[in-house]
Design a protein around this motif. Structure first.
Motif, PDB file in Angstrom:
ATOM      1  N   GLU A  34       0.853  -1.188   0.000  1.00 27.66           N
ATOM      2  CA  GLU A  34       0.000   0.000   0.000  1.00 27.66           C
ATOM      3  C   GLU A  34       0.891   1.240   0.000  1.00 27.66           C
ATOM      4  OE1 GLU A  34      -3.252   1.001  -0.183  1.00 27.66           O
ATOM      5  OE2 GLU A  34      -2.465   3.026   0.175  1.00 27.66           O
ATOM      6  N   ARG A  35       0.483   2.223  -0.820  1.00 23.07           N
ATOM      7  CA  ARG A  35       1.346   3.422  -0.929  1.00 23.07           C
ATOM      8  C   ARG A  35       1.327   4.274   0.340  1.00 23.07           C
ATOM      9  NH1 ARG A  35      -2.388   7.366  -4.758  1.00 23.07           N
ATOM     10  NH2 ARG A  35      -4.305   6.675  -3.780  1.00 23.07           N
ATOM     11  N   PHE A  36       0.176   4.317   1.042  1.00 19.48           N
ATOM     12  CA  PHE A  36       0.116   5.151   2.242  1.00 19.48           C
ATOM     13  C   PHE A  36       0.826   4.454   3.404  1.00 19.48           C
ATOM     14  CE2 PHE A  36      -3.972   6.883   0.355  1.00 19.48           C
ATOM     15  CZ  PHE A  36      -3.383   8.072  -0.041  1.00 19.48           C
ATOM     16  N   ALA A 153      -4.822  -3.986  -7.555  1.00 25.98           N
ATOM     17  CA  ALA A 153      -6.078  -3.514  -6.952  1.00 25.98           C
ATOM     18  C   ALA A 153      -5.830  -2.094  -6.485  1.00 25.98           C
ATOM     19  CB  ALA A 153      -6.476  -4.430  -5.799  1.00 25.98           C
ATOM     20  N   ASP A 154      -5.173  -1.297  -7.363  1.00 24.96           N
ATOM     21  CA  ASP A 154      -4.710   0.034  -6.975  1.00 24.96           C
ATOM     22  C   ASP A 154      -5.667   1.142  -7.415  1.00 24.96           C
ATOM     23  OD1 ASP A 154      -3.917  -0.654  -9.543  1.00 24.96           O
ATOM     24  OD2 ASP A 154      -2.028   0.429  -9.489  1.00 24.96           O
ATOM     25  N   GLY A 155      -6.937   0.788  -7.569  1.00 24.19           N
ATOM     26  CA  GLY A 155      -7.969   1.812  -7.710  1.00 24.19           C
ATOM     27  C   GLY A 155      -8.108   2.396  -9.101  1.00 24.19           C
ATOM     28  N   THR A 156      -9.003   3.363  -9.177  1.00 22.68           N
ATOM     29  CA  THR A 156      -9.428   3.880 -10.486  1.00 22.68           C
ATOM     30  C   THR A 156      -8.295   4.571 -11.255  1.00 22.68           C
ATOM     31  OG1 THR A 156     -11.328   4.958 -11.499  1.00 22.68           O
ATOM     32  CG2 THR A 156     -10.296   6.140  -9.691  1.00 22.68           C
ATOM     33  N   SER A 289     -18.763   5.687 -12.778  1.00 27.99           N
ATOM     34  CA  SER A 289     -19.391   6.683 -11.909  1.00 27.99           C
ATOM     35  C   SER A 289     -20.206   5.933 -10.855  1.00 27.99           C
ATOM     36  CB  SER A 289     -20.312   7.595 -12.718  1.00 27.99           C
ATOM     37  OG  SER A 289     -21.614   7.071 -12.719  1.00 27.99           O
ATOM     38  N   PRO A 290     -20.369   6.531  -9.652  1.00 27.26           N
ATOM     39  CA  PRO A 290     -21.076   5.788  -8.598  1.00 27.26           C
ATOM     40  C   PRO A 290     -22.600   5.869  -8.715  1.00 27.26           C
ATOM     41  CG  PRO A 290     -20.173   7.811  -7.723  1.00 27.26           C
ATOM     42  CD  PRO A 290     -19.814   7.796  -9.166  1.00 27.26           C
ATOM     43  N   GLN A 291     -23.117   6.238  -9.892  1.00 23.47           N
ATOM     44  CA  GLN A 291     -24.555   6.425 -10.073  1.00 23.47           C
ATOM     45  C   GLN A 291     -25.362   5.198  -9.625  1.00 23.47           C
ATOM     46  OE1 GLN A 291     -25.333   9.568 -11.239  1.00 23.47           O
ATOM     47  NE2 GLN A 291     -27.292   8.967 -10.367  1.00 23.47           N
TER      48      GLN A 291
HETATM   49  C1  LIG Z   1     -18.544   9.661  -4.273  1.00 26.15           C
HETATM   50  C2  LIG Z   1     -18.478   8.172  -4.408  1.00 26.15           C
HETATM   51  C3  LIG Z   1     -19.527   7.392  -3.911  1.00 26.15           C
HETATM   52  C4  LIG Z   1     -19.480   6.007  -4.039  1.00 26.15           C
HETATM   53  N1  LIG Z   1     -20.536   5.279  -3.575  1.00 26.15           N
HETATM   54  C5  LIG Z   1     -20.510   3.934  -3.696  1.00 26.15           C
HETATM   55  C6  LIG Z   1     -21.592   3.150  -3.204  1.00 26.15           C
HETATM   56  O1  LIG Z   1     -22.582   3.667  -2.662  1.00 26.15           O
HETATM   57  N2  LIG Z   1     -21.521   1.794  -3.331  1.00 26.15           N
HETATM   58  C7  LIG Z   1     -20.439   1.198  -3.912  1.00 26.15           C
HETATM   59  O2  LIG Z   1     -20.422  -0.039  -4.005  1.00 26.15           O
HETATM   60  N3  LIG Z   1     -19.405   1.914  -4.401  1.00 26.15           N
HETATM   61  C8  LIG Z   1     -19.413   3.258  -4.311  1.00 26.15           C
HETATM   62  N4  LIG Z   1     -18.374   3.992  -4.797  1.00 26.15           N
HETATM   63  C9  LIG Z   1     -17.282   3.288  -5.502  1.00 26.15           C
HETATM   64  C10 LIG Z   1     -16.279   2.654  -4.537  1.00 26.15           C
HETATM   65  O3  LIG Z   1     -15.753   3.614  -3.667  1.00 26.15           O
HETATM   66  C11 LIG Z   1     -15.114   2.034  -5.337  1.00 26.15           C
HETATM   67  O4  LIG Z   1     -15.637   1.297  -6.408  1.00 26.15           O
HETATM   68  C12 LIG Z   1     -14.281   1.097  -4.449  1.00 26.15           C
HETATM   69  O5  LIG Z   1     -13.677   1.820  -3.386  1.00 26.15           O
HETATM   70  C13 LIG Z   1     -13.194   0.416  -5.300  1.00 26.15           C
HETATM   71  O6  LIG Z   1     -12.355  -0.368  -4.478  1.00 26.15           O
HETATM   72  P1  LIG Z   1     -10.889  -0.736  -4.956  1.00 26.15           P
HETATM   73  O7  LIG Z   1     -10.359  -1.657  -3.914  1.00 26.15           O
HETATM   74  O8  LIG Z   1     -10.925  -1.194  -6.356  1.00 26.15           O
HETATM   75  O9  LIG Z   1     -10.084   0.626  -4.967  1.00 26.15           O
HETATM   76  P2  LIG Z   1      -9.777   1.637  -3.779  1.00 26.15           P
HETATM   77  O10 LIG Z   1     -10.755   1.449  -2.670  1.00 26.15           O
HETATM   78  O11 LIG Z   1      -9.659   2.976  -4.425  1.00 26.15           O
HETATM   79  O12 LIG Z   1      -8.337   1.190  -3.228  1.00 26.15           O
HETATM   80  C14 LIG Z   1      -7.152   1.351  -3.951  1.00 26.15           C
HETATM   81  C15 LIG Z   1      -5.979   1.303  -2.976  1.00 26.15           C
HETATM   82  O13 LIG Z   1      -4.773   1.239  -3.727  1.00 26.15           O
HETATM   83  C16 LIG Z   1      -3.811   2.124  -3.157  1.00 26.15           C
HETATM   84  N5  LIG Z   1      -2.880   2.468  -4.229  1.00 26.15           N
HETATM   85  C17 LIG Z   1      -3.147   3.215  -5.337  1.00 26.15           C
HETATM   86  N6  LIG Z   1      -2.071   3.256  -6.137  1.00 26.15           N
HETATM   87  C18 LIG Z   1      -1.095   2.530  -5.529  1.00 26.15           C
HETATM   88  C19 LIG Z   1       0.243   2.191  -5.894  1.00 26.15           C
HETATM   89  N7  LIG Z   1       0.783   2.617  -7.029  1.00 26.15           N
HETATM   90  N8  LIG Z   1       0.968   1.425  -5.038  1.00 26.15           N
HETATM   91  C20 LIG Z   1       0.434   0.975  -3.855  1.00 26.15           C
HETATM   92  N9  LIG Z   1      -0.845   1.273  -3.481  1.00 26.15           N
HETATM   93  C21 LIG Z   1      -1.600   2.021  -4.314  1.00 26.15           C
HETATM   94  C22 LIG Z   1      -4.669   3.289  -2.669  1.00 26.15           C
HETATM   95  O14 LIG Z   1      -3.992   4.071  -1.711  1.00 26.15           O
HETATM   96  C23 LIG Z   1      -5.877   2.544  -2.105  1.00 26.15           C
HETATM   97  O15 LIG Z   1      -5.647   2.155  -0.760  1.00 26.15           O
HETATM   98  C24 LIG Z   1     -18.380   5.377  -4.666  1.00 26.15           C
HETATM   99  C25 LIG Z   1     -17.325   6.158  -5.151  1.00 26.15           C
HETATM  100  C26 LIG Z   1     -17.377   7.539  -5.013  1.00 26.15           C
HETATM  101  C27 LIG Z   1     -16.221   8.356  -5.557  1.00 26.15           C
END
Ligand SMILES: Cc1cc2nc3c(=O)[nH]c(=O)nc-3n(C[C@H](O)[C@H](O)[C@H](O)COP(=O)(O)OP(=O)(O)OC[C@H]3O[C@@H](n4cnc5c(N)ncnc54)[C@H](O)[C@@H]3O)c2cc1C
Length: 399
Positions: A34-36, A153-156, A289-291
């Protein structure tokens, strides 16, 4: 697979944490980066669907999640004039079915404590920039691994996706939102509904109960207004949001400058979810989008499906093929529907708002359409023509 795999997971978010627990408990050697330095939740309160709740239940976290969160019975969206746009109840699928509003900190705390109890190794303060010969590489060239399977699994805004699929375009939606979680002494969330008020496609306020006495509020804004260098215009937010939905004034007033946070989203669509033995999970694979409130649920289901596919397969290649079979129809459906619906709620295309107000409410009465809309909300669709029925207890049956 009976043989333990050496797995590197990047990202301690919803997908990365759930997958690391499931794989570590199946006997694989998991290292999560994790980066943080202090892993922390990113983003607003969220709505867990029967799908995501089933995965939390399988992780042994269901009871605690239900104790911390707020039971959500459905979704109601109305225009400022009171016209029905959406009116969906989980009970239409099963009398016991429900969604769960949860603060993101609560979901994070539950998953992170569970991760700490597993045998997965967690390494924080390490940002991964790429993959070379199945090693994870930091920006300064420091390497980790080799691994047999790497999970991005590093997010959007996935850096690994950018490194491995550099030609992909990952557009930013033109609209995002402000959000805040506020106390709810007036009981605005007592109906147990995720409520929205809309005017045209440019004004939308949402209230989601996320704990017995807390609401998360969402206010739609164009991305320019959410730019980091611009101060949030609190006065116009309060004025416009209160004019749109006067009854929500107490929650709007409580969302102070320091509590309001900004969120933008991207449309992530990959031609495939793996690059050899590197697989993309959660928002890194299919952010949107979270729609429809599905992202975290899809991330949890991805983790479950990948762990299950590895467990049932003789080797990694067949596991990745099995994973794709398990997830493809659901992920493609939710990506398309989210992308299709978003401009009807967040855009400058006024005619889409007129169409939405004229037809969406009436569509609830069309046989089959209400069921399609409710199962879409509940996360159970496997495409336009298929949905997974809830079990006898009203829960999503994981398979
Ligand atoms: C306003 C808003 C409302 C939402 N509402 C909903 C809802 O009601 N229901 C729902 O199901 N979803 C909702 N979502 C969507 C949901 O938040 C995401 O789909 C979900 O968090 C995705 O999980 P993830 O594990 O893929 O990514 P994330 O939770 O984004 O986790 C990614 C992790 O990777 C780490 N990381 C990133 N890059 C690196 C790197 N290079 N090296 C090491 N670590 C890294 C980050 O620090 C983070 O900890 C919403 C999103 C938003 C923006």
């Amino acid at each position: 697979m009976t043989r333990p795999l050496e797995v590197g997971v990047v990202g301690c978010g919803v997908a990365g944490q759930a997958l690391s627990v499931l794989l570590a408990e199946a006997g694989h050697r998991v290292t999560l980066f994790e980066r943080f330095a202090e892993p922390r939740p990113v983003g607003a309160g969220l709505l867990l669907q029967p799908t995501g709740l089933a995965v939390l239940e399988a992780l042994g976290l269901g009871a605690e999640a239900r104790a911390r969160g707020a039971r959500v019975v459905g979704l109601e969206a109305r225009t400022s004039g009171g016209r029905r746009v959406l009116d969906l109840r989980y009970a239409d699928l099963h009398p016991e079915a429900f969604g769960l509003g949860l603060r993101r900190t609560d979901l994070f705390d539950l998953l992170f404590a569970r991760l700490r109890r597993s045998r997965a190794q967690v390494i924080t303060g390490r940002e991964m920039a790429g993959v070379e010969r199945m090693q994870l590489v930091e920006p300064d060239g420091k390497r980790h691994g080799p691994f047999e399977l790497i999970v991005a699994a590093d997010g959007t805004n996935s850096v690994l996706r950018g490194a491995l699929m550099p030609s992909l375009k990952i557009p930013l939606y033109r609209w995002g939102c402000l959000w805040a979680t506020v106390p709810d002494p007036e009981g605005l969330g007592a109906s147990g509904l995720l409520q929205q008020r809309v005017r045209g496609t440019t004004h939308m306020l949402g209230l989601l109960p996320v704990a017995p006495d807390r609401l998360t509020l969402f206010w739609s804004l164009p991305v320019q207004a959410l730019a980091r260098e611009r101060a949030i215009d609190l006065a116009s937010f309060r004025r416009e949001a209160t004019a749109l939905w006067p009854q929500a004034a107490p929650a709007i007033e409580r969302a102070t400058q320091s509590e309001l946070a900004r969120a933008t989203y991207r449309h992530v669509s990959l031609p495939r979810w793996n690059a050899g033995p590197v697989i993309f999970l959660g928002d890194a694979a299919h952010g949107t989008s979270p729609q429809l409130g599905q992202g975290a649920n899809l991330a949890l289901m991805d983790a479950w499906a990948l762990a299950r596919s590895i467990e049932e397969s003789g080797n990694l290649l067949t596991a990745l093929i099995a994973y794709e079979r398990r997830r493809a129809s659901t992920i493609r459906y939710y990506q398309r529907v989210s992308h299709l619906l978003t401009p009807f709620f967040q855009s400058r295309k006024a005619p889409l708002g007129w169409l939405r107000d004229a037809f969406l409410g009436a569509a609830h009465e069309v046989p089959g359409v209400r069921g399609l809309m409710t199962s879409t909300l509940a996360g159970t669709r496997r495409g336009w023509f298929a949905s997974v029925p809830l079990d006898a207890a009203g829960r999503y049956p994981l398979s």
